[in-house]
Design a protein around this motif. Structure first.
Motif, mmCIF file in Angstrom:
data_model
loop_
_atom_site.group_PDB
_atom_site.id
_atom_site.type_symbol
_atom_site.label_atom_id
_atom_site.label_comp_id
_atom_site.label_asym_id
_atom_site.label_seq_id
_atom_site.Cartn_x
_atom_site.Cartn_y
_atom_site.Cartn_z
ATOM 1 N N TRP B 44 45.472 -47.579 -15.816
ATOM 2 C CA TRP B 44 46.282 -47.388 -16.980
ATOM 3 C C TRP B 44 48.036 -47.214 -16.828
ATOM 4 O O TRP B 44 48.573 -47.632 -17.921
ATOM 5 N N LEU B 45 48.098 -46.947 -15.661
ATOM 6 C CA LEU B 45 49.776 -46.467 -15.657
ATOM 7 C C LEU B 45 50.572 -47.686 -15.364
ATOM 8 O O LEU B 45 51.464 -47.673 -16.174
ATOM 9 N N HIS B 48 51.672 -49.128 -18.866
ATOM 10 C CA HIS B 48 51.700 -48.358 -19.825
ATOM 11 C C HIS B 48 53.320 -48.161 -20.482
ATOM 12 O O HIS B 48 54.291 -48.378 -19.887
ATOM 13 N N ILE B 55 47.314 -41.667 -19.623
ATOM 14 C CA ILE B 55 48.786 -41.653 -19.223
ATOM 15 C C ILE B 55 49.680 -40.547 -20.270
ATOM 16 O O ILE B 55 50.566 -39.912 -19.378
ATOM 17 N N LEU B 56 49.688 -40.848 -21.541
ATOM 18 C CA LEU B 56 50.534 -39.855 -22.128
ATOM 19 C C LEU B 56 50.197 -38.678 -21.981
ATOM 20 O O LEU B 56 50.948 -37.720 -22.006
ATOM 21 N N SER B 184 58.012 -46.980 -30.672
ATOM 22 C CA SER B 184 58.259 -47.046 -29.136
ATOM 23 C C SER B 184 59.610 -46.849 -28.838
ATOM 24 O O SER B 184 60.065 -46.099 -27.943
ATOM 25 N N ASN B 313 56.799 -54.128 -14.266
ATOM 26 C CA ASN B 313 56.189 -52.808 -14.827
ATOM 27 C C ASN B 313 57.514 -51.930 -14.926
ATOM 28 O O ASN B 313 57.472 -50.907 -14.562
ATOM 29 N N ALA B 316 57.394 -48.560 -16.690
ATOM 30 C CA ALA B 316 56.468 -47.365 -15.965
ATOM 31 C C ALA B 316 57.037 -47.049 -14.841
ATOM 32 O O ALA B 316 57.039 -45.726 -14.523
#
Lengths: 167, 424
Positions: B44-45, B48, B55-56, B184, B313, B316
């Motif tokens: 999931w990282l 994310h 991850i949260l 977000s 990404n 992340a």
């Protein structure tokens, strides 16, 4: 560091002088490791000369001054723990300083054997570690506190007496 | 030495050893939990971008569990020494711990399982614990005399604490009610204010005291310290206002100010290193020095995220470098130094002589930790960029091993302390 009280500045200068000696000792141990160094080497000789005199003299006067003049004042203000701890560290450092100074004097006179080097290295190693930790604590917790602990008049009186004793 | 001497009175600046160590031990356990959760949720990282899930949970196990616990434990003991003013009372420190520790467990469980009620309960407990910390710290800082620069960083950190905790509560409630227009965006502000604001200002402020102390360096000049604080304050305010107003220029100005603050900080740390009297600083300073580089790198990545540079990404990667790279590296470096240092102040054997810090330290676990930690940073970062779950899992596995080794080191400090005191 710079301090607004002369007494703190003098003690800090003592710390700097002591650090120079024990850094040199630390270098000597790091370079020589298990092999006894040659005491006729001028660099080794110089380190041992300073270890044979400076440490013992510096710490005995310095510690006595702190214990008699500063820790008592800290304790009167209710700040007991730090003074009590530093006093206990002095009790650990004084005999170690004497052992290292004696070992350095003996090495200057007779050189090191493997056995005497191992004994000296162990004692000096412990002294170095304890001394660094001790100075770190005093630089952080004791010397800055002298701003609150001493008024200008007491500061002048104590620093004058301390300087005179150091001459 | 008598233990009662240390327990002392309200005027004593040296707290009972249990006060900082309960927080440090908590941090050590949350450290392990954070890497373990990341190991389980490696797939999931890379992608994310927020929202509940493992991850949260891993992020908050690190930020609240490791960073905040370490910072609070260290602040309780070090601030009274730095400010020369004892804490008004000891017992609220325990209250803050017993609000924070269960609060973090409940909050992160709620995040992991997407349980709204658990998240809300945990968030309230955590905030209550932070309020106790903030009140105690504010009282100490208010009475601080001539250490204006360190105290100013402390005030800045407390302001950032309020500024990240309120959005944090809103974000948790928004998971259930969905009332925020830009969840977000607010999450990004929350993270920046928590990491660069609260933790960053504490790290910058304490560095002015701890780094010169451990390196036995001469005092650092005041002006760059003031500059780093002002620029950091401008950067954090600018970033928050940039989000609120939607004006990109404010975000850019914040990045420039942030770069200036980091530049001033790195200049100060370089000066401390150049002026130091202690030459051999050991493994802890390998971590601390690496963290300084990672701090600068995190801001570069932050700028890349803002500009939308085509780094795979990037959000992340930015979060990982900021949290695991800078803060975790810095704090594990500091912790391995201050744990034996503080413990030695409470350890006197049968002879009555205090223990040396090295007698409380186990070197091998620290070497294993450093090796695994740097390995975890490199491998996880590669996994994020390449979007390779296997690499992220491998990196997180190294993180778990490193955290286990670090826990071994911490438990050894406590074990040795207990043994020495039992023999006294």
């Amino acid at each position: 560091m710079t301090f607004s009280r002369r007494t703190a500045q003098l003690l800090h200068e003592d710390h700097q002088a002591t650090i120079q000696v024990i850094e040199a000792l630390d270098d000597l141990i790091a370079k020589s490791r298990k092999k006894a160094p040659d005491t006729s080497d001028p660099a080794v000789n110089k380190v041992l000369q300073s270890a044979s005199t400076a440490i013992e003299e510096e710490i005995s006067e310095h510690f006595a001054f702190e214990e008699d003049e500063l820790f008592t004042r800290l304790e009167e203000m209710g700040d007991v723990g730090i003074g009590e701890h530093l006093r206990a560290e002095h009790a650990a450092l004084l005999p170690l300083g004497k052992t290292v100074a004696d070992g350095a004097r003996d090495a200057l006179a007779n050189g090191f054997t493997d056995q005497s080097w191992a004994t000296f290295r162990d004692a000096a190693g412990e002294l170095i570690e304890r001394m660094f930790s001790h100075i770190q604590k005093e630089e952080m917790a004791l010397l800055p506190a002298l701003d609150d602990l001493l008024d200008a008049e007491t500061d002048m009186e104590l620093s004058g007496a301390y300087e005179a004793a150091h001459m | 030495m008598s233990s009662t001497g240390f327990l002392g009175g309200a005027k004593d600046r040296l707290l009972p050893v249990s006060v900082p160590f309960r927080f440090f031990l908590g941090a050590v356990l949350f450290h392990l939990a954070a890497w373990a959760v990341l190991f389980g949720a490696a797939d999931w990282l890379a992608g994310h971008v927020g929202g509940p899930g493992p991850i949260l949970a891993a992020i908050h196990l690190a930020t609240l569990g490791v960073f905040a616990m370490t910072a609070i434990g260290a602040s309780y003991q070090l601030l009274p020494v730095a400010t020369r003013r004892p804490l008004a009372r000891d017992w609220p420190t325990k209250v803050s711990f017993w609000l924070l520790a269960p609060g973090i467990c409940i909050l992160t469980w709620g995040m992991y399982a997407a349980e709204i009620a658990a998240m809300q309960t945990g968030a309230v407990l955590v905030c209550a614990g932070l309020v106790v910390f903030a009140v105690l710290t504010a009282d100490n800082l208010r009475r601080a005399g001539s250490v204006a620069l360190v105290a100013s960083h402390g005030w800045g950190a407390l302001a950032a604490l309020i500024a990240f905790a309120v959005p944090g509560l809103l974000l948790v409630w928004d998971f259930g009610a969905g009332f925020l227009d830009d969840h977000s965006g607010l999450a990004a502000v929350h993270m920046v204010l928590a990491a660069y604001g609260f933790m960053g200002l504490l790290a910058l402020g304490f560095s002015l005291v701890l780094v010169p102390m451990f390196a036995l360096s001469r005092s650092l000049p005041q002006r760059p310290g003031q500059t780093q604080l002002v620029l950091a304050g401008l950067a954090l305010t600018g970033f928050g206002l940039g989000w609120l107003t939607g004006i990109p220029a404010l975000t850019w100005a914040a990045l420039v100010a942030g770069a200036g603050a980091i530049g001033a900080y790195l200049w100060l740390m370089r000066t401390a290193m150049a002026r130091r009297m202690r030459k051999r600083l050991g493994l802890s300073f390998v971590l601390i020095r690496a963290s300084w580089a990672l701090l600068a790198f995190s801001l570069i990545l932050g700028a890349a995220v803002v500009t939308g540079l085509p780094i795979p990404n990037a959000p992340a990667l930015f979060g990982f470098v900021l949290l695991a790279g800078w803060l975790l590296t810095f704090l594990t470096g500091i912790l391995q130094r201050i744990m034996p240092f503080l413990a030695s102040m409470h350890a006197a054997g049968a002879s009555g002589l205090p223990a040396s810090p090295s007698s409380l330290t186990a070197e091998m676990p620290l070497k294993i930790h450093a090796f695994c930690h740097f390995g975890a940073l490199a491998v996880c970062s590669a996994g994020i960029v390449l979007d390779q779950t296997l690499l992220v899992r491998l990196g997180a596995g190294l993180g778990v091993l490193g955290a286990l080794a670090f826990a071994g080191f911490a438990l050894n400090v406590l074990w040795q302390l207990k043994a020495i005191r039992a023999g006294a």
